[in-house]
Design an enzyme around this catalytic site. Structure first.
Site, PDB file in Angstrom:
ATOM      1  CB  CYS A  41      -0.944  -0.009   1.207  1.00 38.72           C
ATOM      2  SG  CYS A  41      -2.132  -1.383   1.194  1.00 38.72           S
ATOM      3  CG  HIS A  98      12.444  -1.621   3.497  1.00 39.44           C
ATOM      4  ND1 HIS A  98      12.214  -2.813   4.132  1.00 39.44           N
ATOM      5  CD2 HIS A  98      12.124  -1.842   2.191  1.00 39.44           C
ATOM      6  CE1 HIS A  98      11.775  -3.708   3.265  1.00 39.44           C
ATOM      7  NE2 HIS A  98      11.707  -3.136   2.091  1.00 39.44           N
ATOM      8  CG  HIS A 158      -4.705  20.211   4.700  1.00 37.21           C
ATOM      9  ND1 HIS A 158      -5.960  20.582   5.136  1.00 37.21           N
ATOM     10  CD2 HIS A 158      -4.193  21.299   4.058  1.00 37.21           C
ATOM     11  CE1 HIS A 158      -6.201  21.832   4.773  1.00 37.21           C
ATOM     12  NE2 HIS A 158      -5.150  22.292   4.116  1.00 37.21           N
ATOM     13  CG  HIS A 176      -2.940   3.426   3.620  1.00 33.48           C
ATOM     14  ND1 HIS A 176      -3.556   3.330   2.393  1.00 33.48           N
ATOM     15  CD2 HIS A 176      -2.886   2.160   4.115  1.00 33.48           C
ATOM     16  CE1 HIS A 176      -3.855   2.063   2.156  1.00 33.48           C
ATOM     17  NE2 HIS A 176      -3.467   1.337   3.183  1.00 33.48           N
ATOM     18  CG  HIS A 204     -18.485   5.445   5.082  1.00 35.36           C
ATOM     19  ND1 HIS A 204     -19.042   4.550   5.960  1.00 35.36           N
ATOM     20  CD2 HIS A 204     -19.526   6.011   4.415  1.00 35.36           C
ATOM     21  CE1 HIS A 204     -20.361   4.565   5.842  1.00 35.36           C
ATOM     22  NE2 HIS A 204     -20.672   5.455   4.912  1.00 35.36           N
ATOM     23  CG  ASN A 217      -6.881  -0.655   1.882  1.00 39.84           C
ATOM     24  OD1 ASN A 217      -6.275  -0.040   1.014  1.00 39.84           O
ATOM     25  ND2 ASN A 217      -6.262  -1.377   2.794  1.00 39.84           N
TER      26      ASN A 217
END
Length: 462
Positions: free
Chosen positions: A166, A245, A334, A338, A367, A371
């Protein structure tokens, strides 16, 4: 006379090197000119009733079925998300190669056609093409399919990225950013999506069933440039990008992975230690990006308070009422986080000390669209734009997580006032709703009651 000439040469050299430095920095900038999120047709919406039918087709044992219902009831996902075409045909979740190709082709043609039209850029103008899809490999590659479809130039630089999870879209952005450092006056395309059709898990392992609940169809195409002449048309300018990582750790490396169950069904495993690993990755990432995006006063205050707390604990045997944290709102306007799931959103909110208003774009995206893997961040950004919250000079912090385990973040500066309703056009005025209690809870909320087993048996027998 010689001294005067020498002084003049020194001044000329200084001016020249200063000009080269400024010119190089200017040409290394990375701007977003336009982005286009994908919205499938309305007949692909995954309603409550359709979800219930799909779960019944899985032929799960009673307890696994109960587990799946509990997961979807508390997932934070509504019933306006989208599934791949084959889910709505006789094939169901048994996808073919043509189903997968159709899913990819539909995404990139719809988004790129709109992007080229709105940006007034021709496919033949593109210099760099990057596509990221984590769990799909086609031959020829997806980049080749796009180049062929749009008849792009023979000297285009193309990159096909897989396995990054992702967080892949920020990895693609980083690749383009590095290319821009050595290639001047270029245009780049980044396409980010996930293949849902071929990756439905048909087994019964609880740790692998969850992905069936969370992931939905979506994608985003982005047009980037480092051309100084186009900076006035840009929407965002990339300020900083940090990648973390944790792959050297076996625990982090294996907490989210593709694998087979004992029956040979391939799916995506989500370990119980994933939240802990994500928190660690986020902490390490924030350590690096915080000094770049926060004012010096905020950093000094944090260091001072931490040392005061340590001094009190060591010498005065006192404990602070709460852990000292950085106030990221001092450097960020802002937060584009994710929407990996309800638990992910709440975990990041606690880690950053944010309010519900800061999390609204991520919760609304989960909503409305679910995802959509690496492309989810751009739906969150689209929500902010559709709500007319992005003003010139605002700073947007993006944070994404990925298997491996990775946490990537970046800071964008808004370069002009933005108000396009984009992919949210038909529904943004209805958000946020008065309640996020989704239809799944209304229909299946009884799953948490004591007599749920009897209800379940009746459903499975029907």
């Amino acid at each position: 006379m010689m001294l005067v000439i020498l002084e003049c040469l020194i001044v000329v050299c200084i001016v020249y090197f200063l000009y080269k430095f400024i010119d190089q920095k200017r040409n290394q900038s990375c701007y977003i000119l336009h982005y286009e999120c994908f919205k499938p047709p309305n007949d692909r919406k995954v309603s409550t009733d359709f979800s219930g039918e799909m779960m019944k087709r899985c032929n799960l044992p009673l307890e696994e079925y109960r587990f799946l219902l509990r997961a979807i009831v508390s997932s934070g996902i509504g019933e306006d998300t989208y599934g791949p075409r084959n889910f709505f045909t006789e094939n169901g979740t048994n996808s073919t190669l043509s189903d997968t190709q159709f899913e990819m082709d539909e995404f990139f043609t719809e988004t790129l056609d709109k992007l080229f039209s709105k940006s007034r850029v021709s496919p033949q103008d593109i210099d760099i093409l990057v596509v990221n899809v984590s769990v799909l490999t086609l031959v020829p590659s997806l980049t080749s399919r796009i180049i062929n479809h749009y008849k792009m130039r023979e000297d285009i630089k193309s990159f096909n990225i897989s396995g990054m999870g992702c967080s892949a879209s920020l990895i693609s952005i980083n690749l383009v950013q590095n290319m821009f450092k050595t290639h001047r006056n270029k245009l780049a395309l980044v396409l980010t999506t996930e293949a849902i059709a071929p990756n439905w898990y048909n087994g019964k392992e609880r740790s692998m069933i969850l992905t069936n609940c969370l992931f939905r169809c979506g994608g985003c195409s982005l047009l980037l440039t480092n051309k100084p002449a186009l900076q006035n048309r840009a929407m965002f300018k990339l300020k900083y990008l940090v990648r973390t990582h944790l792959g050297a750790s076996d625990e982090a490396h294996t907490c989210g992975r593709q694998q087979e169950d004992d029956k040979g069904n391939i799916g995506f495993f989500l370990g119980k230690n994933l939240p802990k690993t994500a928190t660690r990755a986020l902490t390490e990432n924030l350590k690096e990006i915080a000094p770049k995006i926060l004012p010096l006063t905020a950093i000094c205050r944090f260091v001072l308070l931490v040392n005061i707390q340590k001094f009190g604990a060591k010498y005065l045997h006192t404990r602070g009422k709460k852990k000292v944290g950085l106030n990221f709102k001092l450097g960020v306007d802002h937060f584009c986080l994710h929407p990996g799931g309800k638990a992910v959103i709440e975990g990041v909110q606690r880690s950053l000390g944010l309010g519900d208003d800061d999390m609204e774009p991520s919760r609304m995206t989960l909503h409305r669209f679910g995802n959509t893997s690496a492309s989810s961040l751009w739906y969150v950004l689209g929500y902010m734009e559709a709500k007319k919250r992005l003003k010139k000079g605002d700073r947007v912090l993006m944070i994404g997580f990925g298997s491996g385990f990775k946490c990537n973040s970046c800071m964008w500066e808004v370069t002009r006032d933005l108000d396009d309703k984009n992919v949210w056009e038909d529904c943004v005025d209805n958000f946020p709703p008065k309640s996020l209690v989704n239809p799944y809870f209304e229909k299946y909320g009884w799953i948490n009651e004591e007599n749920a087993a009897n209800e379940l048996e009746a459903i499975l027998e029907s």
